[in-house]
Design a protein around this motif. Structure first.
Motif, PDB file in Angstrom:
ATOM      1  N   SER A  96     -14.345   1.289  40.547  1.00 14.38           N
ATOM      2  CA  SER A  96     -15.111   1.731  41.662  1.00 14.38           C
ATOM      3  C   SER A  96     -16.337   0.782  41.974  1.00 14.38           C
ATOM      4  CB  SER A  96     -15.910   2.898  41.390  1.00 14.38           C
ATOM      5  OG  SER A  96     -14.990   4.102  41.118  1.00 14.38           O
ATOM      6  N   VAL A  97     -16.933   0.229  40.943  1.00  8.70           N
ATOM      7  CA  VAL A  97     -18.057  -0.838  41.301  1.00  8.70           C
ATOM      8  C   VAL A  97     -17.301  -2.259  41.644  1.00  8.70           C
ATOM      9  CG1 VAL A  97     -19.882  -2.264  39.903  1.00  8.70           C
ATOM     10  CG2 VAL A  97     -19.532   0.248  39.452  1.00  8.70           C
ATOM     11  N   SER A  98     -16.393  -2.532  41.292  1.00  8.67           N
ATOM     12  CA  SER A  98     -15.716  -3.751  41.682  1.00  8.67           C
ATOM     13  C   SER A  98     -15.517  -3.440  43.117  1.00  8.67           C
ATOM     14  CB  SER A  98     -14.328  -3.915  40.997  1.00  8.67           C
ATOM     15  OG  SER A  98     -14.738  -3.999  39.530  1.00  8.67           O
ATOM     16  N   LEU A  99     -15.014  -2.414  43.553  1.00  6.43           N
ATOM     17  CA  LEU A  99     -14.617  -2.093  45.204  1.00  6.43           C
ATOM     18  C   LEU A  99     -15.776  -2.030  46.000  1.00  6.43           C
ATOM     19  CD1 LEU A  99     -11.549   0.284  44.891  1.00  6.43           C
ATOM     20  CD2 LEU A  99     -11.402  -2.039  45.786  1.00  6.43           C
ATOM     21  N   THR A 132     -18.264   4.387  50.513  1.00  7.86           N
ATOM     22  CA  THR A 132     -18.106   5.469  49.685  1.00  7.86           C
ATOM     23  C   THR A 132     -16.441   5.995  50.074  1.00  7.86           C
ATOM     24  OG1 THR A 132     -20.152   5.924  49.206  1.00  7.86           O
ATOM     25  CG2 THR A 132     -18.553   7.622  48.811  1.00  7.86           C
ATOM     26  N   MET A 133     -16.317   6.237  51.525  1.00  6.85           N
ATOM     27  CA  MET A 133     -15.427   7.144  52.109  1.00  6.85           C
ATOM     28  C   MET A 133     -14.196   6.258  52.168  1.00  6.85           C
ATOM     29  SD  MET A 133     -16.473  10.008  52.665  1.00  6.85           S
ATOM     30  CE  MET A 133     -18.074  10.675  52.624  1.00  6.85           C
ATOM     31  N   ASP A 134     -14.364   4.846  52.232  1.00  3.75           N
ATOM     32  CA  ASP A 134     -13.188   3.820  51.931  1.00  3.75           C
ATOM     33  C   ASP A 134     -12.540   4.008  50.604  1.00  3.75           C
ATOM     34  OD1 ASP A 134     -13.914   2.759  54.550  1.00  3.75           O
ATOM     35  OD2 ASP A 134     -15.146   1.397  53.650  1.00  3.75           O
ATOM     36  N   ARG A 189     -11.818   1.399  56.411  1.00  4.41           N
ATOM     37  CA  ARG A 189     -11.806  -0.219  56.437  1.00  4.41           C
ATOM     38  C   ARG A 189     -10.547  -0.480  55.903  1.00  4.41           C
ATOM     39  NH1 ARG A 189     -15.025  -4.831  52.879  1.00  4.41           N
ATOM     40  NH2 ARG A 189     -13.420  -6.379  52.661  1.00  4.41           N
ATOM     41  N   ILE A 190      -9.797  -1.397  56.748  1.00  4.83           N
ATOM     42  CA  ILE A 190      -8.470  -1.838  55.989  1.00  4.83           C
ATOM     43  C   ILE A 190      -8.611  -3.054  55.143  1.00  4.83           C
ATOM     44  CG2 ILE A 190      -6.275  -2.919  56.979  1.00  4.83           C
ATOM     45  CD1 ILE A 190      -6.691   0.053  57.918  1.00  4.83           C
ATOM     46  N   VAL A 191      -8.178  -2.820  53.924  1.00  6.89           N
ATOM     47  CA  VAL A 191      -8.201  -3.875  52.832  1.00  6.89           C
ATOM     48  C   VAL A 191      -7.256  -4.806  53.006  1.00  6.89           C
ATOM     49  CG1 VAL A 191      -8.181  -4.221  50.300  1.00  6.89           C
ATOM     50  CG2 VAL A 191      -9.523  -2.244  51.403  1.00  6.89           C
ATOM     51  N   THR A 192      -7.394  -6.067  53.021  1.00  7.27           N
ATOM     52  CA  THR A 192      -6.520  -7.147  53.124  1.00  7.27           C
ATOM     53  C   THR A 192      -6.441  -8.212  51.785  1.00  7.27           C
ATOM     54  OG1 THR A 192      -8.079  -8.548  54.378  1.00  7.27           O
ATOM     55  CG2 THR A 192      -6.446  -7.280  55.564  1.00  7.27           C
ATOM     56  N   GLU A 193      -7.533  -8.173  51.137  1.00 10.59           N
ATOM     57  CA  GLU A 193      -7.781  -8.816  49.797  1.00 10.59           C
ATOM     58  C   GLU A 193      -6.889  -8.563  48.668  1.00 10.59           C
ATOM     59  OE1 GLU A 193      -9.854  -7.109  51.194  1.00 10.59           O
ATOM     60  OE2 GLU A 193     -11.947  -8.238  51.484  1.00 10.59           O
ATOM     61  N   PRO A 194      -6.121  -9.419  48.168  1.00 13.07           N
ATOM     62  CA  PRO A 194      -5.101  -8.823  47.023  1.00 13.07           C
ATOM     63  C   PRO A 194      -6.065  -8.162  45.823  1.00 13.07           C
ATOM     64  CG  PRO A 194      -4.224 -11.047  47.973  1.00 13.07           C
ATOM     65  CD  PRO A 194      -5.766 -10.783  48.608  1.00 13.07           C
TER      66      PRO A 194
END
Length: 300
Positions: A28-31, A38-40, A211-216
């Motif tokens: 969680s903290v890493s994200l 929070t909602m993402d 948000r759309i996450v693109t990072e591996p």
């Protein structure tokens, strides 16, 4: 003999559930550090976990059909479970994750308190003393500046973590009191996860979108929190409550804050003072005393 095997299986389920959930603060903290809101985080967490379980259920040809009465129980449980993750994530964002997790772990004491004062179980001085000691332990955790994190609000974090205690205690109690623990584990977990995902996706859509996450790296964290901390943890929690009961299952939840504290210190550069360590020890001992006492009362 079969009852003993069932209880042993329940204990193993509880160990798996609590230890896997203990990695939740790290992911969680890493994200949050990657800029997700929070909602993402919660939308990805619950949505992917529900999808993964649906695939497993389909592979095993398990029926997901529920009655209207069962859905009503599941809907109620999903609200408590979603609120638990929401408030706890707010806690992680504002105070040290190990502190937030340890405060959250006081939920067995709240379960015992509710069973006495709401559901009419016999009042016990041991439980009342345990409640007082758990409050002292929480105070020790909050003492000093080690609970603080950059850009965090200490008061908000502590209050949010305390709210997560109430929500999760409600979830555990309702799981047994409503009879929802008799619903097949995979089916119950899929609906709880799916409904929770729907709540957070809807909330996120109304507050700027997801948000759309693109990072591996981001996807590694998302899969960790979705599969390990959510799907695995929730599935085994249901089995633990069913086979060992909510009280006995709770004591093995000690692995949750211990895992969270350890990962926080090792990977998130969180600090612990002697008084913080004393607070953690006091809470763990208090919860253990409550569970052992209730187990003896049940055998009396």
């Amino acid at each position: 003999m079969n009852r003993l095997k069932g209880k042993t299986r329940g204990i193993v389920d509880a160990v798996i559930s609590s230890s896997s959930f203990g990695f939740s603060p790290f992911f969680s903290v890493s994200l949050l550090a990657l800029g997700l809101g929070t909602m993402d985080i919660l939308s990805y967490r619950w949505g992917i976990a529900a999808l993964a379980l649906c695939i497993i259920a389909a592979a095993g040809r398990k029926s997901l059909k529920v009655t209207g009465k069962e859905f009503g129980k599941i809907f109620l449980l999903s609200i408590f479970r979603a609120l638990t993750s929401f408030t706890l994530l707010i806690g992680y964002a504002n105070i040290a994750s190990g502190v937030a997790s340890t405060i959250h772990f006081t939920y067995p004491v709240v379960v015992a308190f509710c069973m006495m004062f709401i559901f009419g179980e016999k009042k016990s001085p041991v439980i009342i003393v345990a409640i007082i000691l758990s409050v002292i332990g929480a105070y020790c955790l909050a003492a000093g500046d080690t609970a603080e994190v950059p850009d965090g609000d200490k008061t908000k974090g502590i209050l949010a973590s305390a709210a997560s205690v109430l929500c999760y205690a409600g979830y555990v109690i309702l799981l047994r009191k409503t009879g929802a623990d008799s619903i097949e584990s995979t089916k119950l977990t899929i609906y709880v996860l799916g409904l929770s995902a729907a709540y957070f996706i809807a909330a996120g859509s109304m507050t700027g979108g997801i948000r759309i996450v693109t990072e591996p790296e981001g996807w590694l964290y998302i899969l960790g929190i979705s599969i390990v901390c959510t799907m695995v943890s929730n599935y085994f929690l249901v089995n633990a409550v069913r086979n060992a009961g909510p009280t006995l299952a709770s004591v093995f939840g000690a692995l949750e804050p211990l895992t969270a504290v350890l990962t926080g210190v090792l990977f998130l550069n969180e600090r612990l003072s002697p008084i913080n360590i004393a607070g953690i020890a006091l809470i763990l001992c208090t919860v253990t005393i409550v569970v052992v006492y209730q187990k003896r009362q049940g055998n009396a």
